[in-house]
Design a protein around this motif. Structure first.
Motif, mmCIF file in Angstrom:
data_model
loop_
_atom_site.group_PDB
_atom_site.id
_atom_site.type_symbol
_atom_site.label_atom_id
_atom_site.label_comp_id
_atom_site.label_asym_id
_atom_site.label_seq_id
_atom_site.Cartn_x
_atom_site.Cartn_y
_atom_site.Cartn_z
ATOM 1 N N LEU A 1 3.748 11.015 -13.634
ATOM 2 C CA LEU A 1 3.284 11.179 -15.007
ATOM 3 C C LEU A 1 3.943 12.381 -15.672
ATOM 4 C CD1 LEU A 1 -0.540 10.397 -14.643
ATOM 5 C CD2 LEU A 1 1.316 8.853 -15.311
ATOM 6 N N GLN A 2 4.249 13.418 -14.885
ATOM 7 C CA GLN A 2 4.914 14.580 -15.462
ATOM 8 C C GLN A 2 6.321 14.228 -15.931
ATOM 9 O OE1 GLN A 2 3.535 17.581 -16.144
ATOM 10 N NE2 GLN A 2 5.452 18.029 -17.216
ATOM 11 N N GLN A 3 7.018 13.369 -15.194
ATOM 12 C CA GLN A 3 8.344 12.936 -15.632
ATOM 13 C C GLN A 3 8.264 12.198 -16.967
ATOM 14 O OE1 GLN A 3 9.302 11.033 -11.663
ATOM 15 N NE2 GLN A 3 11.368 11.720 -12.224
ATOM 16 N N ILE A 4 7.226 11.420 -17.140
ATOM 17 C CA ILE A 4 7.058 10.686 -18.393
ATOM 18 C C ILE A 4 6.785 11.660 -19.531
ATOM 19 C CG2 ILE A 4 5.556 9.040 -19.585
ATOM 20 C CD1 ILE A 4 5.326 7.769 -16.667
ATOM 21 N N LEU A 5 5.934 12.638 -19.265
ATOM 22 C CA LEU A 5 5.629 13.628 -20.284
ATOM 23 C C LEU A 5 6.878 14.420 -20.678
ATOM 24 C CD1 LEU A 5 2.391 15.715 -20.357
ATOM 25 C CD2 LEU A 5 4.546 16.792 -20.961
ATOM 26 N N ASP A 6 7.800 14.620 -19.727
ATOM 27 C CA ASP A 6 9.019 15.407 -19.976
ATOM 28 C C ASP A 6 10.152 14.599 -20.616
ATOM 29 O OD1 ASP A 6 7.805 17.634 -18.884
ATOM 30 O OD2 ASP A 6 8.663 17.349 -16.891
ATOM 31 N N THR A 7 9.979 13.292 -20.788
ATOM 32 C CA THR A 7 11.037 12.445 -21.355
ATOM 33 C C THR A 7 10.976 12.487 -22.881
ATOM 34 O OG1 THR A 7 10.982 10.992 -19.416
ATOM 35 C CG2 THR A 7 11.977 10.110 -21.428
ATOM 36 N N PRO A 8 12.059 12.887 -23.551
ATOM 37 C CA PRO A 8 12.018 13.163 -24.997
ATOM 38 C C PRO A 8 11.500 12.034 -25.878
ATOM 39 C CG PRO A 8 14.039 14.024 -24.047
ATOM 40 C CD PRO A 8 13.368 13.231 -22.964
ATOM 41 N N ASP A 9 11.928 10.790 -25.670
ATOM 42 C CA ASP A 9 11.616 9.725 -26.624
ATOM 43 C C ASP A 9 10.294 9.009 -26.366
ATOM 44 O OD1 ASP A 9 13.819 10.116 -28.229
ATOM 45 O OD2 ASP A 9 15.098 8.759 -27.078
ATOM 46 N N VAL A 10 9.513 9.484 -25.413
ATOM 47 C CA VAL A 10 8.177 8.921 -25.223
ATOM 48 C C VAL A 10 7.312 9.335 -26.419
ATOM 49 C CG1 VAL A 10 6.070 9.052 -23.826
ATOM 50 C CG2 VAL A 10 8.300 8.856 -22.714
ATOM 51 N N PRO A 11 6.569 8.407 -27.039
ATOM 52 C CA PRO A 11 5.756 8.757 -28.212
ATOM 53 C C PRO A 11 4.817 9.926 -27.949
ATOM 54 C CG PRO A 11 5.876 6.376 -27.980
ATOM 55 C CD PRO A 11 6.531 6.958 -26.758
#
Length: 275
Positions: A70-80
């Motif tokens: 989940l932290q990787q998702i939070l760190d990905t720029p284009d995630v809303p």
């Protein structure tokens, strides 16, 4: 009590192991094992399988391997941004670092704001060994899909004219929401709403419920339209009483949250238009 822990190095091995009875496949396990004595004979750790840890960006979506944290998702720029806020508000960093996106969708009590945002965005899910991509709502409603190894999750990027708004009510700012709402809005160049959907958690006997906001579509997206849209919402919901609030309270909070989520989306649209 767990009797064996297996960390396969190939996806094929993991698929074969996951078909055994009394088995759970996880990547991290922080969310699945919080405070529970899970009745599994075997735990399969998916973190060593390269096919499950990839991140790929496409023009209109981001593909995350099912074992991405989940932290990787939070760190990905284009995630809303609304999805990032849903994760950062109620899920501590140590849990985010040790919970996979696949696991977060299959635990008994997934984070409600995260779940509502993903559902209203209509994310896609692919299971290991399959080519088909399922909508998240199908995973939530079909018991036969639960427990399968999620190999990839596709999160759409927000395009021009689109917004993901959210709102919640909780006892304290850091508590899990009592009621929360996420809305997806798409407007045309002239400001008329083309598509409008809302996802509610805590407002029915379902984990998440979707309402198509048809009366908002084909109207200008403004404050007056929002106020008209939220009026009938309490009559469309059937929540249950519990220690956090009565059914009547939950209906009213669902209306309040929907209005706030729509206003959040409206502000995003205005900001993107330079207003």
């Amino acid at each position: 009590m767990t009797k064996q822990y297996i960390r396969p190095s190939t996806l094929l091995e993991a698929i074969q192991l996951a078909q055994q009875p009394d088995t759970i496949a996880i990547a991290g396990g922080a969310m699945a094992f919080q405070g529970f004595d899970l009745p599994y004979e075997t735990v399969i750790d998916l973190q060593a399988i390269p096919e499950l840890t990839h991140i790929e960006e496409y023009d209109n979506a981001i593909e995350f391997g099912g074992a991405c944290t989940l932290q990787q998702i939070l760190d990905t720029p284009d995630v809303p941004m609304a999805l990032k806020q849903a994760l950062s508000r109620t899920v501590p960093r140590n849990i985010r670092n040790n919970t996979s996106i696949g696991e977060s969708l299959q635990v008994d009590n997934p984070p409600s704001e995260w779940l509502a945002g993903l559902t209203v965005l209509d994310i896609g899910i692919r299971f290991a060994g399959e080519e088909a991509i399922y909508p998240l709502i199908e995973l939530l409603e079909d018991d036969e899909l639960q427990g399968g190894i999620i190999s990839a999750v596709f999160i759409p990027k927000l395009e021009e004219g689109e917004a993901l708004g959210s709102a919640y009510v909780s006892r304290t700012p850091s508590d899990e929401a009592i009621v929360n709402v996420a809305v997806f809005i798409r407007v045309e160049e002239d400001g008329v709403v083309e598509t409008a959907f809302a996802a509610f958690c805590g407002a029915s006997d379902e984990v998440v419920s979707i309402i198509h906001l048809e009366n908002l579509e084909e109207h200008q997206f403004n404050q007056d339209a929002i106020e008209q849209t939220v009026k009938p919402i309490p009559s469309l919901l059937n929540p249950e009483d519990d220690y956090q609030g009565s059914a009547a309270y939950r209906r009213e909070m669902a209306k309040v949250c929907l209005q706030r989520a729509l206003e959040d989306a409206l502000e995003q649209i205005k900001l993107n238009n330079g207003e």
